[in-house]
Design a protein around this motif. Structure first.
Motif, PDB file in Angstrom:
ATOM      1  N   ARG A 156      -1.393 -75.012 -62.588  1.00 49.95           N
ATOM      2  CA  ARG A 156      -0.565 -76.185 -62.280  1.00 49.95           C
ATOM      3  C   ARG A 156      -0.091 -76.875 -63.547  1.00 49.95           C
ATOM      4  O   ARG A 156       1.042 -77.329 -63.625  1.00 49.95           O
ATOM      5  N   PHE A 158       0.486 -75.367 -66.308  1.00 50.81           N
ATOM      6  CA  PHE A 158       1.581 -74.517 -66.784  1.00 50.81           C
ATOM      7  C   PHE A 158       2.882 -74.882 -66.084  1.00 50.81           C
ATOM      8  O   PHE A 158       3.912 -75.116 -66.719  1.00 50.81           O
ATOM      9  N   SER A 166      10.975 -78.236 -60.727  1.00 52.54           N
ATOM     10  CA  SER A 166      10.740 -77.167 -59.759  1.00 52.54           C
ATOM     11  C   SER A 166       9.335 -77.263 -59.183  1.00 52.54           C
ATOM     12  O   SER A 166       9.130 -77.031 -57.995  1.00 52.54           O
ATOM     13  N   LYS A 168       7.664 -79.924 -58.761  1.00 54.83           N
ATOM     14  CA  LYS A 168       7.708 -81.032 -57.817  1.00 54.83           C
ATOM     15  C   LYS A 168       8.391 -80.599 -56.522  1.00 54.83           C
ATOM     16  O   LYS A 168       7.917 -80.925 -55.425  1.00 54.83           O
ATOM     17  N   ALA A 169       9.478 -79.853 -56.680  1.00 59.16           N
ATOM     18  CA  ALA A 169      10.200 -79.379 -55.496  1.00 59.16           C
ATOM     19  C   ALA A 169       9.313 -78.481 -54.645  1.00 59.16           C
ATOM     20  O   ALA A 169       9.448 -78.426 -53.428  1.00 59.16           O
ATOM     21  N   MET A 170       8.389 -77.785 -55.290  1.00 60.71           N
ATOM     22  CA  MET A 170       7.488 -76.893 -54.550  1.00 60.71           C
ATOM     23  C   MET A 170       6.324 -77.649 -53.933  1.00 60.71           C
ATOM     24  O   MET A 170       5.436 -77.047 -53.356  1.00 60.71           O
ATOM     25  N   GLY A 171       6.295 -78.957 -54.104  1.00 62.60           N
ATOM     26  CA  GLY A 171       5.237 -79.731 -53.473  1.00 62.60           C
ATOM     27  C   GLY A 171       4.050 -80.011 -54.378  1.00 62.60           C
ATOM     28  O   GLY A 171       3.055 -80.553 -53.923  1.00 62.60           O
TER      29      GLY A 171
ATOM     30  N   GLN B  47      18.919 -82.051 -55.332  1.00 61.47           N
ATOM     31  CA  GLN B  47      17.667 -82.680 -55.782  1.00 61.47           C
ATOM     32  C   GLN B  47      17.164 -83.699 -54.761  1.00 61.47           C
ATOM     33  O   GLN B  47      15.963 -83.863 -54.583  1.00 61.47           O
ATOM     34  N   LEU B  50      15.546 -81.866 -51.998  1.00 62.96           N
ATOM     35  CA  LEU B  50      14.237 -81.357 -52.403  1.00 62.96           C
ATOM     36  C   LEU B  50      13.204 -82.470 -52.544  1.00 62.96           C
ATOM     37  O   LEU B  50      12.028 -82.207 -52.771  1.00 62.96           O
ATOM     38  N   LEU B  52      13.302 -84.688 -54.956  1.00 61.78           N
ATOM     39  CA  LEU B  52      13.123 -85.035 -56.364  1.00 61.78           C
ATOM     40  C   LEU B  52      13.733 -86.388 -56.672  1.00 61.78           C
ATOM     41  O   LEU B  52      13.391 -87.027 -57.650  1.00 61.78           O
ATOM     42  N   HIS B  68       7.609 -78.770 -47.649  1.00 60.12           N
ATOM     43  CA  HIS B  68       8.053 -78.725 -49.045  1.00 60.12           C
ATOM     44  C   HIS B  68       7.684 -77.429 -49.738  1.00 60.12           C
ATOM     45  O   HIS B  68       8.443 -76.899 -50.532  1.00 60.12           O
ATOM     46  N   ASN B  69       6.506 -76.924 -49.420  1.00 59.02           N
ATOM     47  CA  ASN B  69       6.095 -75.719 -50.138  1.00 59.02           C
ATOM     48  C   ASN B  69       6.660 -74.432 -49.535  1.00 59.02           C
ATOM     49  O   ASN B  69       6.218 -73.342 -49.853  1.00 59.02           O
ATOM     50  N   ILE B  71       9.950 -73.925 -49.832  1.00 56.34           N
ATOM     51  CA  ILE B  71      11.274 -73.840 -50.436  1.00 56.34           C
ATOM     52  C   ILE B  71      11.233 -73.117 -51.772  1.00 56.34           C
ATOM     53  O   ILE B  71      10.360 -73.360 -52.597  1.00 56.34           O
ATOM     54  N   TYR B  73      13.395 -72.678 -55.169  1.00 51.34           N
ATOM     55  CA  TYR B  73      14.431 -73.493 -55.816  1.00 51.34           C
ATOM     56  C   TYR B  73      14.818 -72.904 -57.168  1.00 51.34           C
ATOM     57  O   TYR B  73      13.964 -72.554 -57.976  1.00 51.34           O
ATOM     58  N   PRO B  75      16.813 -74.223 -60.328  1.00 56.48           N
ATOM     59  CA  PRO B  75      17.522 -75.364 -60.910  1.00 56.48           C
ATOM     60  C   PRO B  75      18.755 -74.901 -61.688  1.00 56.48           C
ATOM     61  O   PRO B  75      18.849 -73.732 -62.061  1.00 56.48           O
ATOM     62  N   SER B  94       4.630 -68.320 -61.474  1.00 56.50           N
ATOM     63  CA  SER B  94       4.491 -69.757 -61.190  1.00 56.50           C
ATOM     64  C   SER B  94       5.230 -70.147 -59.908  1.00 56.50           C
ATOM     65  O   SER B  94       4.971 -71.210 -59.347  1.00 56.50           O
ATOM     66  N   GLY B  95       6.123 -69.285 -59.434  1.00 59.53           N
ATOM     67  CA  GLY B  95       6.770 -69.533 -58.148  1.00 59.53           C
ATOM     68  C   GLY B  95       5.803 -69.467 -56.974  1.00 59.53           C
ATOM     69  O   GLY B  95       6.070 -69.991 -55.899  1.00 59.53           O
ATOM     70  N   LEU B  97       2.941 -70.831 -56.854  1.00 58.47           N
ATOM     71  CA  LEU B  97       2.031 -71.972 -56.938  1.00 58.47           C
ATOM     72  C   LEU B  97       1.833 -72.671 -55.605  1.00 58.47           C
ATOM     73  O   LEU B  97       0.742 -73.120 -55.267  1.00 58.47           O
ATOM     74  N   ASN B  98       2.934 -72.762 -54.844  1.00 57.07           N
ATOM     75  CA  ASN B  98       2.841 -73.486 -53.567  1.00 57.07           C
ATOM     76  C   ASN B  98       2.059 -72.715 -52.517  1.00 57.07           C
ATOM     77  O   ASN B  98       1.660 -73.256 -51.500  1.00 57.07           O
ATOM     78  N   LEU B 141      14.414 -66.659 -63.304  1.00 61.31           N
ATOM     79  CA  LEU B 141      14.231 -67.869 -62.493  1.00 61.31           C
ATOM     80  C   LEU B 141      14.553 -67.610 -61.031  1.00 61.31           C
ATOM     81  O   LEU B 141      13.945 -68.192 -60.133  1.00 61.31           O
ATOM     82  N   ARG B 144      11.572 -66.041 -59.581  1.00 70.31           N
ATOM     83  CA  ARG B 144      10.578 -67.074 -59.310  1.00 70.31           C
ATOM     84  C   ARG B 144      10.871 -67.785 -57.987  1.00 70.31           C
ATOM     85  O   ARG B 144       9.976 -67.982 -57.157  1.00 70.31           O
TER      86      ARG B 144
END
Ligand SMILES: Nc1ncnc2c1ncn2[C@@H]1O[C@H](COP(=O)(O)OP(=O)(O)OP(=O)(O)O)[C@@H](O)[C@H]1O
Ligand SMILES: [Mg+2]
Lengths: 290, 230
Positions: A156, A158, A166, A168-171, B47, B50, B52, B68-69, B71, B73, B75, B94-95, B97-98, B141, B144
């Motif tokens: 996290r 990282f 992004s 934040k957008a992922m929650g 944004q 999303l 943000l 939210h998790n 999606i 995205y 940028p 890292s994509g 993560l959610n 990206l 990701r």
């Protein structure tokens, strides 16, 4: 040289300095990577000056300096982070304001109470003699917490460092993790302050990460290598401080870091030149073949 | 219930209104393209969708079980730190993560590798992100974003900076994801031709909402002709 090493380990304060030094080096280098990449270096610097202020006040009131500084620093970390997030340009000067004020207050408080004595000098520039048994125990406990949290939230941290939006957008609750980074930094500064000195501890946060970023290109390698660089530099710095009659420890460590930074910069520079030459040669070869 | 419902949305930066009174609903399976001039507020809208950015007035409502998790995205390019020390694999992973707990599982790593394969960047896996070309970074990206979701992708100018071959390939990949895997697409684009070919719906912005509806209906409007459509 070997004699000096042996005698360093024969004193209990020498061992305490080494233990604290290695733990602080580890914490600082892990956090330093994120601090630099998030452009929070100023926050670290501001925090360390506030640390000096709170050390001074605690000494004047004759209460345990580190234990008192810890909660103060955590609160200040929170405030500094909010300031730096809100409005970018004004944030910088607001932090400078806070950090110089804290420094000034610290100096005034000390001058009025105990006078500018050797303690002050040590708090500013660090000393291997300053660490008590209870300081070391506090340092061990806190650094285990810092390192554990860093490892648990590594992924996290990282994501929040690389691309906050992004994440934040992922929650991901990015402000929690920003806060985590700031608080861990505050804790690291508190436990490292006596050894490194309040004015020099931000060097320990910044230098190892900057050095390893010259050479390494992956986040994980940068983190690991900066930890190794940091520990090595602290060890050599403490050795020098010991060898030269308790020369300001923080200053020794930062100077060693400076040398390492220069070497890393040189390595990166040469690497770049070599690659460029290789490419040039390839082009020449290809032209000849045609 | 619609996937995303935008109600009376007004968005502002420090008192300066960028978008005012937007109303539209996006259903599952649509391919919505957002178009408009530079500075018309497309990125701002995405944004806000999303979460943000907070709207000044109105709201965005997620429906149909969207969270939210869910999606993925992408940028807009200028928002990414181009000199960040990270490997391609670290960035793509890292994509996930959610989807993961504290640490990535085998499944996460598998998903990252699969989406790298889809974007043809497996051979760049261990390369450093900052040493890649702009178009290569864009693909990383995208990979990701892709491995983050199986529901909805929000992409801010995904085709910008890609060569024509890659952009054609990507267009067909997006179409595929939408038709075969029912992934809803919301895409900001300045490429009028691909917009017309790929979209099911168009949202045309210009400070306020100029048009929202099906691509078929859009082609009947005067904006379509003004944008150069035939
Ligand atoms: N962080 C910000 N602070 C203040 N104003 C902003 C900010 N970001 C964007 N704006 C303003 O909001 C408006 C819309 O910007 P936005 O980035 O949403 O446009 P866009 O449609 O995505 O443009 P482009 O096609 O160039 O990407 C612009 O007028 C811009 O000046
Ligand atoms: Mg934009």
């Amino acid at each position: 040289m070997f004699d000096i090493l042996v005698s360093m380990f024969s004193y209990s304060y020498g061992i305490r300095a080494i233990v604290v030094g290695i733990l602080v080096a580890l914490c600082a280098s892990l956090l330093g990577v994120s601090l630099i990449l998030k452009k929070y270096a100023m926050v670290g610097d501001g925090l360390s000056h506030v640390g000096f202020g709170s050390l001074a006040i605690a000494t004047a009131l004759n209460v345990a300096p580190l234990e008192v500084s810890l909660p103060i620093m955590i609160v200040v970390a929170f405030i500094l982070l909010k300031i730096s997030e809100n409005s970018k340009i004004k944030g910088d000067s607001a932090i400078a304001l806070i950090s110089t004020s804290a420094l000034a207050i610290g100096v005034v408080v000390i001058s009025v109470t105990s006078g500018m004595n050797i303690d002050v000098y040590n708090y500013m520039f660090g000393s291997i003699l300053a660490i008590s048994q209870s300081d070391m125990i506090l340092c061990i406990i806190l650094s285990v917490i810092v390192i554990t949290l860093f490892i648990l939230f590594y992924n996290r941290i990282f994501a929040v460092t690389f691309d906050e939006n992004s994440a934040k957008a992922m929650g991901v609750r990015t402000n929690y993790y920003n806060m985590l980074i700031a608080i861990l930094t505050a804790v690291t500064i508190v436990i490292g302050m006596k050894l490194m000195g309040a004015l020099l501890i931000s060097g320990l946060l910044i230098f190892p990460a900057l050095s390893s970023m010259r050479v390494f290109k992956k986040f994980k390698s940068v983190v690991i290598s900066s930890a190794i660089i940091s520990i090595a530099c602290v060890f050599i710095g403490i050795y020098l401080s010991f060898a030269f009659n308790n020369l300001a420890t923080g200053a020794c460590i930062v100077c060693v870091n400076l040398v390492v930074f220069f070497v890393c910069w040189l390595v990166a520079f040469i690497k770049q030149k070599v690659e460029l030459n290789k490419r040039k040669k390839q082009v020449v070869l290809e032209n000849k073949q045609e | 219930m619609s996937l995303i419902n935008c109600k009376n949305l007004t968005v502002a930066y420090e008192g300066k209104t960028v978008l005012s009174n937007l109303n539209f609903e996006i259903e599952k399976g649509w391919r919505v393209f957002v178009i408009g001039e530079n500075g018309s507020g497309k990125t701002t809208l995405m944004q806000t969708m999303l979460g943000l950015k907070k709207p000044l007035e109105g709201k965005i409502i997620y429906g149909d079980g969207l969270k939210h998790n869910d999606i993925g995205y992408l940028p807009q390019q200028r928002e990414i730190k181009k000199d960040f020390p990270a490997s391609v694999y670290e960035v793509v992973l890292s994509g996930r993560l959610n989807k993961c707990g504290l640490f990535y599982t085998k499944k996460d790593k598998q998903a990252a590798l699969e989406s790298m394969a889809k974007l043809d960047i497996l051979d760049l896996k261990n390369n450093s992100f900052k040493d890649l070309s702009g178009g290569q970074q864009q693909r990383v990206l995208l990979a990701r974003a892709l491995c983050a979701t199986n529901k909805i992708l929000m992409l801010d100018e995904p085709l910008t900076g890609l060569d024509s071959k890659t952009s054609a390939y990507l267009s067909s990949l997006l179409l595929d994801l939408n038709t075969k895997h029912e992934i809803t697409l919301i895409i900001i684009s300045h490429n009028f031709e691909s917009t017309m070919n790929l979209s099911t719906h168009i949202l045309h912005l210009n400070d306020n909402q100029v048009f929202f509806g099906t691509t078929k209906d859009y082609k009947k409007t005067t904006y379509y002709k003004l944008m150069g459509g035939k």
